[in-house]
Design a protein around this motif. Structure first.
Motif, short mmCIF file in Angstrom:
data_model
loop_
_atom_site.label_atom_id
_atom_site.label_comp_id
_atom_site.label_asym_id
_atom_site.label_seq_id
_atom_site.Cartn_x
_atom_site.Cartn_y
_atom_site.Cartn_z
N LEU A 15 17.76 3.31 0.66
CA LEU A 15 16.76 3.02 -0.38
C LEU A 15 16.14 4.30 -0.92
O LEU A 15 15.91 4.43 -2.13
CB LEU A 15 15.69 2.08 0.17
CG LEU A 15 16.19 0.68 0.57
CD1 LEU A 15 15.08 -0.11 1.24
CD2 LEU A 15 16.73 -0.04 -0.64
N GLU A 16 15.89 5.27 -0.04
CA GLU A 16 15.36 6.55 -0.51
C GLU A 16 16.36 7.28 -1.39
O GLU A 16 15.98 7.89 -2.40
CB GLU A 16 15.01 7.44 0.69
CG GLU A 16 13.81 7.00 1.47
CD GLU A 16 13.57 7.83 2.71
OE1 GLU A 16 12.40 7.96 3.09
OE2 GLU A 16 14.55 8.37 3.29
N ALA A 17 17.63 7.22 -1.04
CA ALA A 17 18.67 7.88 -1.83
C ALA A 17 18.79 7.26 -3.21
O ALA A 17 18.99 7.95 -4.20
CB ALA A 17 20.01 7.82 -1.09
N VAL A 18 18.64 5.93 -3.27
CA VAL A 18 18.72 5.25 -4.57
C VAL A 18 17.53 5.66 -5.44
O VAL A 18 17.69 5.92 -6.64
CB VAL A 18 18.77 3.72 -4.39
CG1 VAL A 18 18.57 3.00 -5.71
CG2 VAL A 18 20.08 3.32 -3.75
N LYS A 19 16.36 5.75 -4.83
CA LYS A 19 15.18 6.17 -5.59
C LYS A 19 15.36 7.60 -6.10
O LYS A 19 15.06 7.90 -7.26
CB LYS A 19 13.93 6.08 -4.72
CG LYS A 19 12.66 6.41 -5.46
CD LYS A 19 11.45 6.19 -4.58
CE LYS A 19 10.17 6.41 -5.36
NZ LYS A 19 8.99 6.13 -4.54
N ASP A 20 15.89 8.45 -5.26
CA ASP A 20 16.15 9.84 -5.66
C ASP A 20 17.23 9.92 -6.73
O ASP A 20 17.14 10.69 -7.67
CB ASP A 20 16.55 10.66 -4.44
CG ASP A 20 16.74 12.12 -4.77
OD1 ASP A 20 15.80 12.72 -5.31
OD2 ASP A 20 17.84 12.66 -4.50
N ASP A 78 7.02 7.10 1.36
CA ASP A 78 7.54 7.56 0.06
C ASP A 78 6.68 8.67 -0.52
O ASP A 78 7.04 9.25 -1.54
CB ASP A 78 7.63 6.39 -0.92
CG ASP A 78 6.28 5.78 -1.20
OD1 ASP A 78 5.45 5.70 -0.28
OD2 ASP A 78 6.05 5.37 -2.36
N LYS A 79 5.60 9.00 0.11
CA LYS A 79 4.71 10.06 -0.38
C LYS A 79 5.18 11.39 0.19
O LYS A 79 5.39 11.52 1.39
CB LYS A 79 3.28 9.81 0.05
CG LYS A 79 2.80 8.39 -0.07
CD LYS A 79 2.38 8.05 -1.47
CE LYS A 79 1.72 6.69 -1.57
NZ LYS A 79 2.53 5.55 -1.37
N ALA A 80 5.32 12.38 -0.66
CA ALA A 80 5.77 13.69 -0.16
C ALA A 80 4.62 14.63 0.07
O ALA A 80 3.60 14.59 -0.48
CB ALA A 80 6.76 14.31 -1.15
#
Length: 141
Positions: A100-105, A139-141
């Motif tokens: 899911l993180e990769a898709v968002k990126d 999701d916060k960096a």
């Protein structure tokens, strides 16, 4: 030693005295593949089949996702659903979150893509018990 140097100088002199060049113009031919071009539906079906393999292991899952993310596209939700189901079969929550993180990126500056993908995946995410990175506040960096 002197003989070797003399031989090199004679062959060098011969190459300088050649009257015509030894190269030929290259033919303007391209080596394109004449194989069948894969349609979008065939591409999606190939990846869904890959992730639906019942004996897929964690390495194959990661390899498939790395290859898929390497393409210049955001994977279709049906491919992602198959990958998430593979994560569930392997009990690999970390890989599911990473997908899911990769898709968002991968969606990059197109802010409408990721919410659409989540909307399409919501029933599967609820069924499989997979939280989104936003639900986990990671999701916060």
């Amino acid at each position: 030693m002197f003989r070797a140097a003399l031989r090199l100088s004679v062959s060098g002199a011969r190459s300088l005295t050649r009257s015509r060049p030894q190269y030929t113009a290259s033919v303007a031919a391209r080596s394109y593949s004449h194989g069948k071009q894969e349609t979008d539906e065939e591409f999606d079906a190939r990846w869904v089949t890959y992730f639906n393999k019942p004996d897929i292991d964690a390495w194959e899952l990661r390899k498939g996702m790395n290859t898929l993310i390497g393409y210049d596209l955001v994977p279709e939700p049906k491919i992602l659903e198959a990958a998430l189901r593979a994560c569930r079969r392997l009990n690999d929550l970390a890989s599911a979150i990473r997908i899911l993180e990769a898709v968002k990126d991968k969606a990059g500056p197109h802010k409408e893509i990721y919410p659409y993908v989540l909307q399409e995946l919501r029933p599967a995410l609820n069924e499989l018990g997979i939280p989104t990175p936003e639900e986990l506040d990671i999701d916060k960096a």
